[in-house]
Design an enzyme around this catalytic site. Structure first.
Site, mmCIF file in Angstrom:
data_model
loop_
_atom_site.group_PDB
_atom_site.id
_atom_site.type_symbol
_atom_site.label_atom_id
_atom_site.label_comp_id
_atom_site.label_asym_id
_atom_site.label_seq_id
_atom_site.Cartn_x
_atom_site.Cartn_y
_atom_site.Cartn_z
ATOM 1 N N GLY A 123 11.113 13.942 -42.833
ATOM 2 C CA GLY A 123 11.572 15.252 -42.390
ATOM 3 C C GLY A 123 12.634 15.810 -43.314
ATOM 4 O O GLY A 123 12.726 15.437 -44.485
ATOM 5 N N GLU A 128 12.128 9.656 -45.906
ATOM 6 C CA GLU A 128 11.276 10.480 -46.768
ATOM 7 C C GLU A 128 11.675 11.931 -46.529
ATOM 8 O O GLU A 128 11.256 12.539 -45.541
ATOM 9 C CB GLU A 128 9.805 10.242 -46.443
ATOM 10 C CG GLU A 128 9.334 8.821 -46.713
ATOM 11 C CD GLU A 128 9.476 8.408 -48.162
ATOM 12 O OE1 GLU A 128 9.450 9.299 -49.036
ATOM 13 O OE2 GLU A 128 9.611 7.205 -48.441
ATOM 14 N N CYS A 181 6.372 18.952 -48.527
ATOM 15 C CA CYS A 181 7.650 18.462 -49.068
ATOM 16 C C CYS A 181 7.631 18.331 -50.584
ATOM 17 O O CYS A 181 8.670 18.422 -51.238
ATOM 18 C CB CYS A 181 8.030 17.131 -48.422
ATOM 19 S SG CYS A 181 6.838 15.800 -48.707
#
Length: 507
Positions: A186, A208, A242
């Site tokens: 997140g 992560e 991401c």
């Protein structure tokens, strides 16, 4: 409720049923079956959550999960086997190895942008490593979360792998409990809270996170192809990835080309109106929609810029000549906005990257191998892809993870197994040959101390199976060569003696 589920998982783990490789393989096969049998339901949930195209669901999530499961099933026996290591003179006759063993109960907190892959891939590693796992999918991807809660107990052990639904309150309750490892995917703000909560129990974490992943486009490369690949990576999943390129760095002389090539590619990908394209998604909710729109304030887009708050739609948008210190360049965008920042040359680009936090990914588009090597050597990032974007994520043999503010720890393939295992150091020796140990016992003297020092300073000896086989082969060949030479010398000596004998006889 959360405490009860954790206790249930702990008791199931302590019972030992997650340890046998046969059980782990059975659970992995069951998870594999779930993905195959429920693909339609999963695609429907993602369509409701984030307007994901049914064709993108396998490409962006399910195939990567299936590949991870297949690899774990194929390699599990090898991963879980004892790993021999080099020995010292003191331990040359001992059995010395590393034994991977389960950590215990792992908390997996998934993310909403890829709610299946970013939740289940860590679970694959947890199962393969013999752990129990409490799974907490993101509440923002509500339909996927509820579906996962319904499906997982139908396929996996209910006690070992419970699913907790809910929002911030439920996540906070979980973080107050003591787990053996926390795997979080997140944003960095929440990542700090996860790490703070884990510190209270000295619980190790894998974070992560994300960050602003730069994309450098060199003026001498194939700019059209570069822009095509960047456009796909940036706007797939509506920019909510991401490792999507966060911004472009290029020289002013090609900025116009970059804009035009991206415009042409967007027309090809999504048509004249991306809002009508089944391949273009939506922002996850109103809050994120408002945040992204606020980042555009004060700029005039050169491509896109249209929006519809009723559908949480923001068009693929390109902004040029963005100041390096603007808010747009301080925050992770996580949406379909692509700023272009101009730099004077590659050295300027390297300095620009190094002046900021270490990114999760770095993308380099360049045809000069020396320049590519220089950029890789003089920058730092979680991962790097040259002449493409995001593809390093698809290679299970590569560790995926961040560095510094973009995260800690890594996973994928064997890396997930190792991340969620304890690498236990093991030495097994006999009670015989006690004379070898006398040098280390008191009373000490100069001679004993010298022997110990020599033994400890000796290089480590590789006693792995392959090395031993080669050593045996080399020894046999050496002995064979020695015997052959000896026989030749004896024969030669014998012939010489015979010649002398007959010469003397005739004389």
């Amino acid at each position: 409720m959360e405490r009860q589920l954790l206790q249930q998982a702990k008791e199931a783990f302590v019972s030992g049923r997650a340890r046998p490789l046969e059980f782990r393989l059975q659970q992995l096969h069951a998870l594999q079956r779930m993905i195959m049998e429920k693909e339609t339901e999963i695609s429907t949930a993602l369509k409701q959550d984030i307007s994901r195209s049914q064709y993108d669901t396998p490409l962006l999530e399910l195939i990567s999960i299936e590949n991870e499961i297949k690899l774990a099933i194929e390699k599990l026996a090898q991963w879980a086997a004892p790993r021999p290591v080099e020995k010292s003179l003191f331990t040359i006759s001992d059995e010395v190895y590393i034994q991977p063993e389960p950590l215990g109960v792992v908390l997996i907190i998934g993310a909403w942008n890829y709610p299946w892959a970013l939740t289940l891939i860590p679970l694959v590693g947890a199962i393969a490593a013999g752990n129990a796992a409490v799974v907490k999918p993101s509440e923002l991807s509500k339909c996927s979360s509820l579906l996962l809660h319904a499906l997982l107990p139908c396929y996996l052990d209910k006690d070992l792998y419970p699913v907790v639904t809910g929002g911030v309150s439920e996540t906070q309750q979980l973080l107050r409990l003591r787990f053996d490892h926390i795997f979080y995917t997140g944003g960095s703000t929440a990542g700090k809270l996860v790490m703070e909560a884990a510190a209270r129990h000295l619980t190790p974490v894998t974070l992560e996170l994300g960050g602003k992943s730069p994309c450098y486009i060199d003026k001498d490369c194939d700019v059209r192809t570069a822009c095509r690949r960047v456009t796909w990576g940036k706007f797939v999943n509506c920019g909510q990835t991401c490792i999507a390129p966060d911004y472009i760095l290029c020289e002013p002389c090609i900025q116009g080309q970059v804009v035009e090539f991206i415009r042409e590619t967007l027309l090809e990908f999504y048509g004249a109106d991306p809002k009508c394209s089944p391949d273009y998604g939506r922002i996850i909710n109103q809050e994120h929609f408002n945040r992204i729109m606020s980042l555009m304030e004060g700029y005039t887009p050169v491509v896109g810029g249209q929006s519809d708050s009723s559908q949480w739609y923001i068009a693929p948008t390109v902004l040029k000549d963005v100041p390096p210190h603007s808010r747009l360049m301080q925050e992770e965008i996580f949406g379909p906005l692509l700023p272009i920042v101009t730099v004077s040359d590659m050295e300027d680009a390297i300095n620009f990257i190094n002046e900021r936090e270490k990114p999760l990914a770095l993308y380099i588009f360049c045809s000069d191998q020396k320049a590519i090597k220089r950029m890789i050597e003089e920058t730092t990032s979680g991962g790097v892809t040259v002449n493409d974007v995001m593809m390093h994520y698809t290679v299970s043999s590569l560790p995926f993870g961040g560095v510094g503010q973009s995260g800690m720890g890594h996973y994928h393939g064997k890396h997930t197994f190792d991340q969620l295992s304890h690498q236990r150091a093991c030495l097994i020796r006999s009670l015989k040959m006690e004379r070898v140990n006398l040098a280390r016992y008191p009373p000490q003297d100069r001679r004993r101390a010298r022997r110990v020092r020599m033994a400890l300073r000796s290089p480590l000896i590789d006693t792995s199976k392959r090395t031993l086989i080669w050593a045996v082969v080399a020894t046999i060949l050496g002995i064979g060569l020695f015997i052959t030479l000896l026989v030749i010398l004896l024969i030669a000596a014998g012939l010489n003696c015979t010649c002398w004998y007959w010469r003397g006889f005739y004389n």
